[in-house]
Design an enzyme around this catalytic site. Sequence first.
Site, PDB file in Angstrom:
ATOM      1  CG  HIS A   1      -0.762  -0.308   2.486  1.00  0.00           C
ATOM      2  ND1 HIS A   1       0.197   0.366   3.179  1.00  0.00           N
ATOM      3  CD2 HIS A   1      -1.303  -1.190   3.360  1.00  0.00           C
ATOM      4  CE1 HIS A   1       0.248  -0.082   4.415  1.00  0.00           C
ATOM      5  NE2 HIS A   1      -0.645  -1.035   4.551  1.00  0.00           N
TER       6      HIS A   1
ATOM      7  CG  HIS B   1      -3.295  -6.323  12.691  1.00  0.00           C
ATOM      8  ND1 HIS B   1      -4.321  -5.418  12.633  1.00  0.00           N
ATOM      9  CD2 HIS B   1      -2.315  -5.822  11.877  1.00  0.00           C
ATOM     10  CE1 HIS B   1      -3.990  -4.412  11.829  1.00  0.00           C
ATOM     11  NE2 HIS B   1      -2.779  -4.650  11.356  1.00  0.00           N
TER      12      HIS B   1
ATOM     13  CD  GLU C   1      -3.165  -3.475   7.077  1.00  0.00           C
ATOM     14  OE1 GLU C   1      -2.513  -3.236   8.108  1.00  0.00           O
ATOM     15  OE2 GLU C   1      -3.084  -2.798   6.028  1.00  0.00           O
TER      16      GLU C   1
ATOM     17  CG  ASP D   1      -0.889  -7.545   6.282  1.00  0.00           C
ATOM     18  OD1 ASP D   1      -1.954  -7.148   6.777  1.00  0.00           O
ATOM     19  OD2 ASP D   1       0.213  -7.092   6.629  1.00  0.00           O
TER      20      ASP D   1
ATOM     21  CG  HIS E   1      -0.937  -0.746  11.400  1.00  0.00           C
ATOM     22  ND1 HIS E   1      -1.204  -1.436  10.258  1.00  0.00           N
ATOM     23  CD2 HIS E   1      -0.893   0.553  11.024  1.00  0.00           C
ATOM     24  CE1 HIS E   1      -1.295  -0.640   9.225  1.00  0.00           C
ATOM     25  NE2 HIS E   1      -1.125   0.573   9.655  1.00  0.00           N
TER      26      HIS E   1
ATOM     27  CG  ASP F   1       1.150  -4.861  11.494  1.00  0.00           C
ATOM     28  OD1 ASP F   1       1.394  -5.935  10.925  1.00  0.00           O
ATOM     29  OD2 ASP F   1       0.280  -4.063  11.085  1.00  0.00           O
TER      30      ASP F   1
ATOM     31  CE1 TYR G   1       5.734  -3.686   8.786  1.00  0.00           C
ATOM     32  CE2 TYR G   1       5.608  -2.659  10.943  1.00  0.00           C
ATOM     33  CZ  TYR G   1       5.050  -3.450   9.958  1.00  0.00           C
ATOM     34  OH  TYR G   1       3.795  -3.985  10.155  1.00  0.00           O
TER      35      TYR G   1
ATOM     36  CG  HIS H   1       4.835  -8.015   8.420  1.00  0.00           C
ATOM     37  ND1 HIS H   1       4.265  -8.610   7.321  1.00  0.00           N
ATOM     38  CD2 HIS H   1       3.906  -7.159   8.902  1.00  0.00           C
ATOM     39  CE1 HIS H   1       3.047  -8.123   7.139  1.00  0.00           C
ATOM     40  NE2 HIS H   1       2.798  -7.246   8.085  1.00  0.00           N
TER      41      HIS H   1
HETATM   42 FE1  FEO Z   1      -1.321  -3.792   9.806  1.00  0.00          FE
HETATM   43 FE2  FEO Z   1       0.810  -6.327   8.687  1.00  0.00          FE
HETATM   44  O1  FEO Z   1      -0.825  -5.367   8.889  1.00  0.00           O
END
Ligand code: FEO
Length: 410
Positions: free
Chosen positions: A28, A82, A84, A86, A149, A168, A196, A229
């Site tokens: 994004h 989370h 989101e 991903d 996040h 995150d 990041y 991640h």
């Molecule tokens: Fe806020 Fe890795 O998603």
Amino acid sequence: MDAAFQAYRVAEDVYWVGAIDWNVRNFHGYQTGRGTTYNAFLLLSDTVTLIDTVKAPFYDEMMSRIASVIDPAKIEYIVSNHSEMDHSGSLPRTMTAVSPKKVFASKMGQRALANHFHINPESITVVGDGDEIDLGGMKLSFAETRMCHWPDSMVSYLHEREILFSQDAFGMHLAGYERFADEVSREVLDYESAKYYANILLHLSPFIEKTLAKLNDLNLPLSMVAPDHGPIWRTGEDIRRILGEYARWAKQTPTKKAVVVYDTMWGSTDVMARAICEGLSAGGMDVKLMHLQSAHRSDVVTELLQAGALLVGSPTMNNQIFPSVADTMTYLKGLQPRNLVAAAFGSYGWSGEAPKHLTTMLEEMGLNVLTEPLRITYVPDARALGECRQLGQTVAQAVEELLLRGDERE
Ligand code: FEO
């Protein structure tokens, strides 16, 4: 025959079952030059538990890794730290495939998952601060970390292994087979973790400080910090370091570094930028010159994470800011860098609005805008370039004063 994608044991009865996205380059708007991982973790407690899932196209890879250690149908609990996509993109298919007894998320996570996937909110069990679930032989507890996040963000703590699953927070976009940070070079860890933070969390710094304070109050023994991640932090030194970096980045203390970011049509704004750099350097600043035909917006904000000045240059095209500069400024405005001395400059032919628009944007960002924008008609001559050099020196002096005021406050 062995499954192609195997689970990776990170601790006794704890497996990484995520996915490696070697090829993603646009997250994004954030240029992820080294790809990323979507980390999911499988706990082989009596009640088999999956923590987070992976981006939807990687569902098969995750299921293959799970199947390499256990029949996926044995998963009874799923925790969504989370929502989101991903991390939640594979959740609906996983729920269908394994029919878990319970799926846990925060209150905001319940709402977000229901709104993303149009599932019954009652299929999600809400957990909040201090709640614990017994997995049979292991215990998992939760702490909400709102806006770190997203509003739904929470972390999970596995008591018996002292592992914090931090979603995150403390992560980085880095593809690879190294599951632990101590297997990756320090240079890569430092750059990618800072990048990041700058691109994902910078504008949420007040919430990051709350998260750090909450973790400090909880005083959990930490043998591992496992983000969603990139690699897992497992040495005491690495864990202290990343927590310390987050505290430092959240403050955004100014430094003697100036970032000069610009684009140019016929070379005039370019030579202005380079003359400004001469003045900055003469004034004692470390200088980072970033021409937007070779530097990406996500690298610009990374450099600003530890800087003291931002100078933005744009030619005026059709009465407006040059498109690449407008793009980067919109991105920067959203990420809200703070504690920077700022100035705008640019060459123009007829009316020269771009540096004025930039000055307005820098003021709206709450930065310490020093002067009227420096505007030069067409091609700068020696006198004009002298003004550019002087602007650099003026900014350097202002940063010096900013640092002195900061020292006096401490
Ligand atoms: Fe806020 Fe890795 O998603």
